[in-house]
Design an enzyme around this catalytic site. Structure first.
Site, PDB file in Angstrom:
ATOM      1  N   LYS A 142       0.786  -1.163  -0.058  1.00 31.17           N
ATOM      2  CA  LYS A 142      -0.164   0.109   0.025  1.00 31.17           C
ATOM      3  C   LYS A 142       0.898   1.227   0.038  1.00 31.17           C
ATOM      4  O   LYS A 142       1.675   1.493   1.115  1.00 31.17           O
ATOM      5  CB  LYS A 142      -0.859  -0.082   1.053  1.00 31.17           C
ATOM      6  N   TRP A 176      -2.953   0.794  -3.843  1.00 26.39           N
ATOM      7  CA  TRP A 176      -2.340  -0.334  -3.941  1.00 26.39           C
ATOM      8  C   TRP A 176      -1.376  -0.810  -5.132  1.00 26.39           C
ATOM      9  O   TRP A 176      -1.688  -0.271  -6.316  1.00 26.39           O
ATOM     10  CB  TRP A 176      -3.391  -1.721  -3.922  1.00 26.39           C
TER      11      TRP A 176
END
Ligand code: ADP
Length: 546
Positions: A437, A442
């Site tokens: 992250k 992501w």
């Protein structure tokens, strides 16, 4: 309800599979590689069934019956197939032990399952010996082969354990009763037991015959390289026994050279293994292009993402087409298979083949957001993949805590993060525990790994998260190089393949990516090395980062 007028109570049990081995499939054979010089044994299913009946009589004489757990600590072999059938057909439970577990996990699973007997290959005795004094329930070790028994006690030889006379009759077994048990390495805590029923095993075996799945037929000669302790060799053994395909068992010879020799000499048509094995085979075949692998037409590969850098050269240089499949121990394991849709060509076709595949018949899937809301099948929305179906686990054996974490509302929470497209093709971007992250977004470690491995001088690549003050986490590329390679080379290679902010600033050149007990990249170990300061991290210069 107007009831159907069908034999809906016909039991789906392994007794049916054994019956077919005895009659219709009696002519199929099991070949087992025994020695490094290529020495092998052959037995027809008919002969094997004779031995299964004597093994069942031996087990019954020892008092093994309904619900008793019996362990196997063995390579893929004829004897292991005999155990696969005799134990469940008696109503007992076949517990396949992973030979590569750490000693404390091995002792844990044997004690947790309360195995009464453990069958062990003589070549594996030293591994079992390490934990023998910690085992609390084992009454007998049955040794397959003539090698030393070490400190195991008491022991008997497999051939002596087979009773002189076959069992009179097998007991009637209920289709929902337990047939086999396989522990999976949990992300946290102890391994978790997946308890397959007769019904789930038979339905799953039946599915292996679908062309849409693995496509096992009675004309096939099947080489399960995937171990019998790894989710029942992906159903290849049960499927072959049911359908009548011959089995070619590699025993302990899992290196590329003996496998290639087996494929050639036994005219193997269908095989299954994790990507690391096919990587080795690719290198071997490149070095020995004269090897004849023309018989091999169906090859399933899964357990980890299959890189294009493996699929493409294997197909172009050696005519071997890998079909990617996705699954877990908890899903028996078949969940999806990547046969591309009709009419797809070129890059579109590649994109389907490199996906984790289309959801298999009788399996249902969904993706859900963090708050549990189901997400659309648009090929873009990513969430946790959840599955259900008749061969998907409903809980873990004697593990209420683990069951609560991984199962909800009748769905198995896979721990994989994925998208599903409008045609039902799954694309896994990560495992929840591997996600990176960065700055609130992501980054897919799987995609980065695939792109890195597409570089001709990269042998293996694993990407893990590295703590970062500004972005919380940044990707770290851990790369096994096959020549001179710099951080700048790798960054340049990625520059037109992934979004700029995905490109790792940091790389570590390592000798080998550590592997798990079933041959997958073990990122846990890499993360621990990073935390312990054991990875030599090289960072791109500020100027290069731009
Ligand atoms: P372990 O958790 O010990 O690896 P399993 O063999 O049950 O045990 O692993 C299942 C996991 O393997 C899946 O949840 C998924 O993350 C991964 N996996 C299996 N097949 C694929 C595939 N084709 N592509 C990417 N990941 C895969």
């Amino acid at each position: 309800m107007l009831r159907g007028l069908m034999q809906d109570d016909y039991p789906l049990t392994l007794g049916h599979v054994l019956g077919r081995m005895r009659t219709l499939n009696a002519g199929a054979e099991i070949v087992t590689l025994r020695e490094a010089d290529g020495a092998r044994t052959r037995a027809s299913f008919g002969e094997v069934v004779g031995r299964i009946d004597r093994l069942a009589a031996g087990l019954a004489a020892h008092g093994i019956g309904e619900g008793d757990r019996v362990g196997t600590f063995a390579w893929n072999s004829q004897e292991h197939v005999e155990l696969y059938m005799a134990i469940p057909c008696l109503g007992a439970v076949l517990h396949t032990l992973n030979i590569r577990l750490f000693p404390e996990q091995l002792a844990y699973v044997i004690n947790h399952a309360q195995d009464r007997i453990v069958f062990v290959d003589d070549s594996l005795v030293p591994l079992l010996d390490r934990v023998s004094d910690q085992l609390t329930t084992v009454e007998l070790f049955v040794i397959i082969g003539d090698g030393p028994a070490g400190n195991l006690h008491p022991t008997v030889r497999y051939e002596e354990f087979l009773a002189a006379e076959p069992i009179d009759a097998y007991p009637a077994v209920e289709e929902r009763s337990a047939a086999a048990l396989c522990y999976t390495s949990g992300t946290t805590g102890n391994p978790k037991g997946v308890m397959y029923s007769h019904r789930s095993t038979v339905l799953h075996a039946f599915s292996t015959g679908l062309a849409e799945a693995l496509g096992v037929t009675s004309a096939d000669r099947v080489l399960p390289i995937v171990p019998q302790f790894h989710a029942n060799a992906w159903g290849l053994v049960h499927g072959s026994c049911l359908i009548g395909a011959s089995l070619v068992m590699p025993g302990r010879f899992l290196q590329a050279a003996p496998l290639a020799e087996l494929i050639t000499s036994e005219r193997v048509t269908l095989s299954g293994a994790v990507p690391t094995i096919w990587m080795d085979l690719l290198r071997h075949l490149d070095a020995h292009p004269e090897t004849d692998t023309s018989s091999l037409t169906k090859v399933v590969c899964g357990g980890a993402a299959v890189p294009r850098a493996l699929m493409e050269p294997l197909e172009q240089r050696h005519g071997i087409t890998l079909v990617q499949a996705w699954g877990m121990t908890e899903t028996s394991p078949l969940g999806s298979v990547a046969h591309p849709p009709a009419g797809s060509t070129g890059e579109e076709r590649w994109s389907y083949r490199l996906s984790q595949g289309k959801i298999a018949p009788l399996v249902e899937a969904r993706i859900v957001a963090d708050d549990g809301t189901p997400l659309p099948w648009d090929g873009a929305s990513a969430g946790e993949l959840q599955v259900r179906g008749p061969w998907i686990a409903a809980g873990y054996y004697e593990d209420p805590q683990g069951s609560v974490e991984k199962f909800a509302d009748g769905w198995l929470r896979t721990g994989d993060v994925a998208t599903i497209d409008s045609r039902g093709y799954i694309r896994i971007t990560d495992r929840t525990k591997d996600i990176i992250k960065s700055g609130g977004e992501w980054i897919s470690s799987v995609e980065l790994e695939n792109e890195l491995m597409a570089h001709p001088a990269v042998r293996e690549a694993a990407v893990i998260a590295m703590p970062d003050e500004r972005y919380t986490e940044r990707p770290l590329g851990c790369v096994v190089a096959e020549g001179d390679l710099s951080v700048e080379d790798l960054r340049a290679h990625l520059s037109d393949r992934v979004a700029k902010w995905w490109i790792p600033d940091a790389f570590a050149f390592i000798d080998e990516v550590p592997k798990t007990s079933v041959g997958k990249f073990d990122k846990k170990v890499l993360r621990a090395r990073l935390t312990d300061g054991e990875l030599e991290v090289q960072t791109a210069t500020e100027a290069a980062r731009g």
